[in-house]
Design an enzyme around this catalytic site. Structure first.
Site, PDB file in Angstrom:
ATOM      1  N   GLY A 241       1.121  -1.419  -0.215  1.00  0.00           N
ATOM      2  CA  GLY A 241       0.269  -0.171   0.459  1.00  0.00           C
ATOM      3  C   GLY A 241       1.303   1.398   0.028  1.00  0.00           C
ATOM      4  O   GLY A 241       2.232   1.111  -0.119  1.00  0.00           O
ATOM      5  N   GLU A 453     -21.563  10.872 -15.832  1.00  0.00           N
ATOM      6  CA  GLU A 453     -21.937   9.838 -15.504  1.00  0.00           C
ATOM      7  C   GLU A 453     -23.154   9.155 -15.808  1.00  0.00           C
ATOM      8  O   GLU A 453     -23.612   7.695 -15.627  1.00  0.00           O
ATOM      9  CB  GLU A 453     -21.788  10.319 -13.673  1.00  0.00           C
ATOM     10  CG  GLU A 453     -20.621  10.629 -13.400  1.00  0.00           C
ATOM     11  CD  GLU A 453     -19.381   9.932 -13.287  1.00  0.00           C
ATOM     12  OE1 GLU A 453     -19.729   8.842 -13.184  1.00  0.00           O
ATOM     13  OE2 GLU A 453     -18.961  10.800 -13.055  1.00  0.00           O
TER      14      GLU A 453
END
Length: 638
Positions: A241, A453
């Site tokens: 990460g 969107e």
């Protein structure tokens, strides 16, 4: 001529006898040294152990019944903080002209270079082993204990164990007393009050890693109680990460959750010990220490710094290969490192040698992600105690997008500093003052985002590109965060099942539905679909390349081994025909998405209006919109 003296076994002190077992084993590594052959050995004491504690044990083996001043041996102790001129003077007086010399030092840094470089060997002293403790109890206290009992006893702090073991006291009584001693984490890392006091079950934002850790805690408990074998316990985890996401904090919380000790180390710490031999010795010592503390957690930070043997160049190749090979040996070990769970942390998992991640070593990989909005609020409350109101929660979520756990901790420190300056309790306003100012998504910008969107939403819905979970247009964005999402349409892909070429083409069309809608409604599209590998265009390009070059679902049956975005890009640059086929797939699916949207203009416009006004649309709302638009369209209604 060298005078030989009889070695003397210490029997008055359990500590001295145990240390004699340890140091005698080390000195036997130096050929002939204990039998009188000249040599100069430096021993580096265990962290936290006074180097003078080893003196009686070593003196007993070197001097025997003889007096030091009449023998040809010298033993000297060097402690951290001693002045170098005084050390050199003591060495010249007590050791320099002796045939056999042992120097015991707190660490390498406190040894003057004139002494360090003249030594034949430098050895790190390992901790007392179960075998050493067993022998010491038998000889000094006349107590018979098993290897398993000795191993269990050594989990306790050494100074407390020495005071608990007494002549005639049954070992079961000793172990019972030691169980009441609280566990203390051992770590070289900086300590945080909050991180050190919380178990994993109390932590926020670790997702699958937290689930794994809680299961490990249960498994270690079952293993200690004999209900399962060590083969049934996960022995290693690779945590990857971005920096600051909390990989080290996770390891500390995991150790507390499991009720075991934690050893934190890294290749950098081992390299600081000296040359290659010192590095390998330090590595093996840490693994030996972990086994003596078992069960325990061993965190190896910056795991990618070991490198991948397949990428080593001629320069330092032999050195680096020996380091990786030694790590593999430690991870394997003859007893399967029973009781030692290795957690490796990295920012770059692709740079780790595949052999390290082989089954039985560190065979599970979990990628940590930046915390979502609700998790960020929970972390802030946990660190600072600030109760965030419902009115401010949405804004703070948006203001902290892209923040790691370390970033949030810094924000909380700044908030507490502001409150201390004014001599009052900290509150949410202190937190907000230190956060970047947000920009509201409104007007033409909001409509533009809604058109984009709505394009994803409608194309994905019509092509059944996955289970539609909902579409959102955010109310605020943080100008300080690059490549920030302003909205999203979420589709859950099926986990299993055969995926034909059409399935992947539908996904590509859905990904390109945003810019297709922009071009259809506005006449052109913006740069919002590109910018990085995780963007709409980035994912669509990778999928199209995989179809043609890896999955066998393109014009050619060919497999190409690639591991990251750079490999995909390199492949397209080298193979011009492949790049042309990828462009063709993207263009065809772009036109296909535009055709779907052109046929559904009315429904697309309705979705845009809902997103502009409400900011979100769920599956039920989309289904209702579809029905209402069909009622207004006689042809579709029929």
């Amino acid at each position: 001529m060298i005078k030989m003296t009889k070695k003397k076994d210490l029997s008055r002190s359990l500590e001295d006898y145990a240390y004699q077992c340890v140091t005698r084993r080390l000195l036997r590594r130096v050929e002939g040294f204990l039998d009188g052959k000249p040599g100069f050995v430096i021993l580096i004491a265990q962290p936290g152990v006074n180097p003078a504690d080893y003196y009686p044990a070593i003196a007993a083996d070197l001097f025997g019944d003889d007096y030091p001043e009449r023998s040809n041996c010298g033993v000297m102790v060097i402690k951290t903080g001693e002045k170098q001129p005084a050390i050199l003077g003591k060495f010249d007086a007590d050791c320099r002209l002796r045939h056999r010399i042992v120097v015991i030092a707190s660490d390498r840094e406190c040894i003057p270079s004139e002494i360090r470089f003249s030594a034949d060997t430098i050895i790190d002293v390992p901790p007392v082993s179960p075998r050493d403790l067993k022998a010491a109890c038998k000889t000094v206290l006349e107590i018979d204990i098993t290897a398993a009992q000795a191993k269990e006893a050594l989990k306790a702090p050494w100074h407390l164990l020495l005071r608990t073991l007494r002549p005639g006291r049954p070992i079961d009584d000793v172990l019972s007393r030691l169980k009441n001693i609280p566990v203390v984490s051992e770590t070289h890392a900086p300590k945080s009050r909050a991180a050190n006091s919380m178990k994993l079950e109390e932590m926020h934002g670790y997702g699958p890693a937290k689930e794994w850790g809680l299961q490990l805690a249960d498994d270690l408990g079952d293993w200690r109680d004999g209900r399962i074998s060590w083969d049934d316990v996960d022995k290693g985890l690779l945590l990857s990460g971005p920096p600051g996401i909390g990989k080290s904090v996770f390891a500390r919380a995991l150790a507390l959750q499991c009720g075991v000790k934690l050893i934190v180390t890294s290749l950098g710490q081992w390299q600081a010990k000296g040359h290659l031999g010192d590095l390998l010795s330090a590595m093996r010592t840490d693994f030996a220490r972990a086994k003596n503390m078992a069960p325990c957690i061993m965190l190896i930070d910056e795991m990618d710094s070991f490198g991948d043997r397949s990428t080593f160049t001629d320069r330092n190749k032999d050195y680096s290969t020996q380091v990786v090979n030694a790590l593999l040996e430690c991870l394997d070990s003859l007893d399967g490192r029973e009781g030692v769970v290795v957690v490796a942390a990295t920012n770059n998992p692709n740079d780790i040698d595949p052999a390290v991640l082989r089954a039985g070593r560190i065979d599970r990989h979990i990628a940590l992600e930046l915390p979502d909005g609700d998790t960020r609020l929970a972390i802030i409350k946990q660190i600072s105690g600030i109760a965030i109101s419902d009115d401010e929660a949405p804004r703070i979520k948006q203001m902290t997008i892209g923040s790691s756990g370390a970033d949030l901790a810094k924000m909380c420190r700044e908030a507490r500093r502001l409150a201390r300056r004014d001599k009052r309790p900290v509150d949410e306003n202190d937190l907000i003052i230190g956060l970047p100012k947000l920009m509201r998504v409104e007007g033409e910008f909001r409509r533009h985002v809604a058109i984009h969107e709505a394009g994803h939403t409608l194309v994905g819905w019509r092509l059944d590109a996955g289970e539609f979970l909902g579409t959102t247009v955010f109310d605020w964005i943080n100008p300080a965060v690059g490549n920030q999402r302003v909205g999203m349409a979420i589709f859950r892909l099926p986990g299993t099942g055969a995926r034909m070429r059409q399935h992947h083409l539908d996904r590509i069309a859905c990904l390109l539905g945003g810019i297709a809608a922009e071009e259809l409604v506005l006449g052109e599209f913006s740069d919002g679909a590109g910018g990085d590998d995780a963007s709409d265009l980035g994912i669509a390009t990778t999928l199209a390349t995989a179809l043609e070059a890896q999955l066998g679902l393109g014009e050619r049956l060919r497999y190409s081994a690639v591991s990251d975005a750079d490999d995909w890009e390199r492949l397209r640059r080298v193979d011009v025909k492949l790049a042309a086929r990828v462009d063709k797939v993207l263009r065809e699916q772009f036109e296909r998405a535009k055709e779907i949207l052109s046929d559904e203009r009315r429904l697309h416009s309705a979705i845009v209006e809902v997103l502009c006004n409400d900011g979100k649309l769920g599956p039920e709302g989309l289904a209702e919109l579809e029905v209402s638009q069909m009622d207004h369209d006689p042809i579709k209604a029929a």
